[in-house]
Scaffold this motif. Sequence first.
Motif, PDB file in Angstrom:
ATOM      1  N   ALA A 481     102.087   3.950  28.733  1.00  0.00           N
ATOM      2  CA  ALA A 481     102.252   2.686  28.017  1.00  0.00           C
ATOM      3  C   ALA A 481     100.925   2.215  27.436  1.00  0.00           C
ATOM      4  O   ALA A 481     100.866   1.704  26.307  1.00  0.00           O
ATOM      5  CB  ALA A 481     102.834   1.627  28.950  1.00  0.00           C
ATOM      6  N   ALA A 484     100.197   4.349  24.448  1.00  0.00           N
ATOM      7  CA  ALA A 484     101.096   4.007  23.342  1.00  0.00           C
ATOM      8  C   ALA A 484     100.563   2.808  22.581  1.00  0.00           C
ATOM      9  O   ALA A 484     100.636   2.749  21.350  1.00  0.00           O
ATOM     10  CB  ALA A 484     102.498   3.733  23.870  1.00  0.00           C
ATOM     11  N   ARG A 485     100.024   1.833  23.312  1.00  0.00           N
ATOM     12  CA  ARG A 485      99.436   0.664  22.643  1.00  0.00           C
ATOM     13  C   ARG A 485      98.170   1.049  21.890  1.00  0.00           C
ATOM     14  O   ARG A 485      97.890   0.511  20.808  1.00  0.00           O
ATOM     15  CB  ARG A 485      99.128  -0.425  23.670  1.00  0.00           C
ATOM     16  CG  ARG A 485     100.359  -1.093  24.278  1.00  0.00           C
ATOM     17  CD  ARG A 485      99.986  -2.293  25.109  1.00  0.00           C
ATOM     18  NE  ARG A 485      99.227  -1.931  26.309  1.00  0.00           N
ATOM     19  CZ  ARG A 485      99.770  -1.637  27.488  1.00  0.00           C
ATOM     20  NH1 ARG A 485     101.093  -1.630  27.622  1.00  0.00           N
ATOM     21  NH2 ARG A 485      99.012  -1.339  28.523  1.00  0.00           N
ATOM     22  N   ALA A 489     102.992   4.846  19.830  1.00  0.00           N
ATOM     23  CA  ALA A 489     104.008   5.399  20.729  1.00  0.00           C
ATOM     24  C   ALA A 489     104.425   6.806  20.343  1.00  0.00           C
ATOM     25  O   ALA A 489     104.888   7.574  21.195  1.00  0.00           O
ATOM     26  CB  ALA A 489     105.231   4.475  20.751  1.00  0.00           C
TER      27      ALA A 489
END
Length: 704
Positions: A481, A484-485, A489
């Motif tokens: 996560a 992805a930021r 993503a």
Amino acid sequence: MDSLTAPAPVAAIPFAVPSSRWDDAHAATLSPPQLLLYRSNLLGSDLTVTNFGGGNTSAKITETDPLTGAPVEVLWVKGSGGDIGSMKLDGFATLYMDKLLGLEAHYAGPEDDDKMVGFLPHCTFNLNARAASIDTPLHSQLPFAHVDHVHPDAIIALAASSNGEAATQEIWGGKIGWLPWKRPGYTLGVMLRDYVAANPHVEGVMLAGHGIICWADSAKACYEHTVALIADAASYLNSKLAEKPAFGGPVHHLSSDRAAVASDLMPRLRGLMTGARRKVGHFSDDAEALEFVNSADFERLAALGTSCPDHFLRTKIAPLTLDPAKLADEAYLAQKLSDYRDLYAAYYERCKRPNSPAMRDPNPVVVLVPGVGRITFATDKTTARLAGEFYGNAINVMRGAEAIGDYIALDEQEAFDIEYWLLEEAKLQRMPKPKPLVGRIALVTGGAGGIGAATAARLMAEGACVMLADRAADAIEEVRAGFARQYGADVVRATVCDVTDEAQVAEAFAACAREFGGLDILVANAGIASSAPIEETTLELWDRNYDVLAQGYFLTSRAAWPMLKRMKEQGGASVVFIGSKNAVAAATNASAYASAKAAANHLARCLALEGAPAGIRVNVVNPDAVIKGSRIWDGDWRKERAGAYGIDSGSELEEHYRKRSMLGRDVLPADIAEAAYFLASDMSAKSTGNMINVDAGNAQAFTR
């Protein structure tokens, strides 16, 4: 495909019917440019209204001229290359309206379309660096304050059907006009202006094969008018779709092991795609894809190609279709790809102009497999995903167009002229040089740990897609996560994998193949550490070290090998083992750990010999005392190593290792990642069977 479900008649997938999401309270707080942005974001963020990057919006706003201080009318219009769903205010081009209207003095006819684009920068207001798009004349030539031009599937279905003009008349009773196909540009803007002037009662115009353009006197009225028109079209098409099965109904079987088929097929296709740039894949078995590929009309419609220029530019002239019964045949796949490249080359030769750019990559972008779904390939993951989504839009268009008549694709020459448009080529040439690892796919074991995460970050920073594998489910998801930021993503995935479990290892690599299309780089990093005198080393402790550090490296390498071998013709592949100083230098009270690491390092040497004929390089990074950011050092290993040296496990241990090194420096996860990146990249293309020690200097660990 092992398990099949017999086809059965099903209702056609309906078009989504949009509704207004306008918030009067929020809109009341906005300036005119902010209202345009709000309207644009509302339209673009609703995929029933327009697809990614598609459509453009505008408003004619009174501004103060920075030179004269006088009020002037300025066209705010979505700039080139933007996405109305996610853009900010700086995504709009701003141009003097009087200068835009004055450009007609330079226009002598359709042959001047490209020339007219060159005049747009001269109309720029307030030194705005955002380039105006090719659709700017559609907005400037209309006299209305607010104009929307969008490409929703339901609208293009009308615009790409043999009965589209009649359906437009039936739906709106003459309130929406119709213009025949014309490539976007100044000529289309003039045609639109003249048509509206001759038909002052119309409230919008359908542009054949292209979309719809409409207008209003306020931002809210324009937005709601656009949404209402799309809702009208969707509702009309849904009534027609209810009368018969889509695409002639299903005739192909639906595979229940579609994911497994995709995992097997995608690396094989990827390895057969020749060219200068490697491909990244995207798989989808969504309802639209399955409805289409399993249908009676699938082959006929697929061969026609797409209609809307937005779709075509992402998906090529036509997809490659495969027989699901022949997927296991390597010669069949190779021939199909070769035939596709020959067909594309023939298309280029038929349609090229004297000044056309050189032929681009002839490999297919879209691959369709009955029973399985849709696979798309591009030079990066985002482009591959978007190509799949755009072909999904094209499927929707074909469904709607066939429900009311015959689907009409772009004329071949028109399609070529758009694909090889000199203006499009100039835009491609302005794009920055790709990062070194764009098109590469990596799997990193132990991806939630300090070295694994740092290595994954280093690879993604250079353009690679990364599958993170780790047995700690919560930790690996948290790392994914975060990446992805940071990186987007599209380029990172995560899978739970214990490298001592053969089935989990196999599934991790299958997931990598399914998510990205294959593998170019394996970083074997998953590890544990233990310390005990030989008398206190239990068989369980010994086996645990060998299970993870030797067997785990073996299992991951063996699972990666088939995909890595497929990349020989594309320049080869790379395996990087994260070893240890202890693999080459004896360590007190660490016989299980150090000997298991030594076994892994020798495995790397063996694999370097075995992999060389297939273009697989295998190298080792040997870290030492990577304490900061390492999960291994958070547990008993820290206390055990401190005990072995008779020192405190707190700051004393770090100081001990720092002083022990020849350079007197800390070794960090990022330092190991830098060496791993070097060995994974083309910078070390002629290195295999090597070790790089990243230990701040330890004479005992010298490899020569």
